[in-house]
Enzyme design. Sequence first.
Site, PDB file in Angstrom:
ATOM      1  N   HIS A   1     106.082 -27.148  52.754  1.00 53.46           N
ATOM      2  CA  HIS A   1     107.351 -27.045  52.006  1.00 53.46           C
ATOM      3  C   HIS A   1     107.367 -25.778  51.160  1.00 53.46           C
ATOM      4  O   HIS A   1     108.375 -25.074  51.087  1.00 53.46           O
ATOM      5  CB  HIS A   1     107.510 -28.227  51.040  1.00 53.46           C
ATOM      6  CG  HIS A   1     107.596 -29.570  51.676  1.00 53.46           C
ATOM      7  ND1 HIS A   1     106.595 -30.502  51.588  1.00 53.46           N
ATOM      8  CD2 HIS A   1     108.579 -30.146  52.403  1.00 53.46           C
ATOM      9  CE1 HIS A   1     106.958 -31.608  52.213  1.00 53.46           C
ATOM     10  NE2 HIS A   1     108.151 -31.416  52.728  1.00 53.46           N
TER      11      HIS A   1
ATOM     12  N   GLU B   1     109.750 -25.882  61.630  1.00 50.79           N
ATOM     13  CA  GLU B   1     109.779 -26.109  63.082  1.00 50.79           C
ATOM     14  C   GLU B   1     108.888 -27.281  63.508  1.00 50.79           C
ATOM     15  O   GLU B   1     108.874 -27.648  64.659  1.00 50.79           O
ATOM     16  CB  GLU B   1     109.354 -24.828  63.822  1.00 50.79           C
ATOM     17  CG  GLU B   1     110.457 -23.800  63.815  1.00 50.79           C
ATOM     18  CD  GLU B   1     110.064 -22.461  64.423  1.00 50.79           C
ATOM     19  OE1 GLU B   1     108.876 -22.283  64.772  1.00 50.79           O
ATOM     20  OE2 GLU B   1     110.944 -21.593  64.518  1.00 50.79           O
TER      21      GLU B   1
END
Length: 283
Positions: free
Chosen positions: A37, A151
Amino acid sequence: MQLITTKKALFEVVSHAKSTGKTIGFVPTMGALHNGHLTLVKRCVSENDLCFVSVFVNPTQFNDKNDLANYPRTLEADAQLLASVGCQFVFAPNADEMYDAEEMQKPFEFDFGGLDEVMEGRFRPGHFNGVVQVVSKLFQLVQPTRAYFGEKDFQQLAIIRRMVTIMNFPVEIVGCPIVREESGLALSSRNALLTPEQRQLAVHISQVLKESCLFALETPVHELHDALVAAVNAREGLEVEYFEIVDGKTLQPIEKWEETNDIVGCITVYCGKIRLIDNIRYK
Ligand code: PAF
């Protein structure tokens, strides 16, 4: 850094930013933040005037009540991490602020054009409807110039791109590469739930994916598929839920390597009771 919990306060901050012509970067999260993150947030900070991060464990995308109840909630630690990488605004509403009672009861429906019929969509019915429901609401509120997604959740990223096209959101979707531990294990909030032994075992998933690249294009697709599944399942404690070799845009399984120039292998594996996902680009 400012912590915002209501839509009204968020609206005021966003209106002010828009009126002064600032670009808004946005990273939606469910908290329990890790380096994956933070990589998205750092990129968001560097590419926009303002960086907004949402921390919201979205009830409508969980098809398993226990999973929702057990999902880690660590807002204080998350806020400290976000401040340390230069995020300016954290939006952390509660469920009542995001949804009214009717929305929580009635399933939200979205036309995925088939993107939801494979992989995660097959094993987690309703999951992507909940994701689109919350991300579309968040986009309406934050009105980002750019939004950042990992992704690792390859199917989610494809679905968000479709949502943006269909709903005409004026936002650029930025897909960011998977962040891995040195061992190769893809970073995930769920890794925290692994025992040290399971963590060792889980490394095998990324290793097998990486090794498969060495001979992928010379091996018939179905043979590569079966060999990879067998190699992961050969480790006691790992069990493949699905492995699909798909067209990176349509997410439909391919049969031959020549079919397209955009090919990704997506896998979900149970390591004990913990569900881990990963993927690898073949072309
Ligand atoms: O990827 C996630 O953490 C969630 O699915 C998202 C995009 C924040 C929506 O709740």
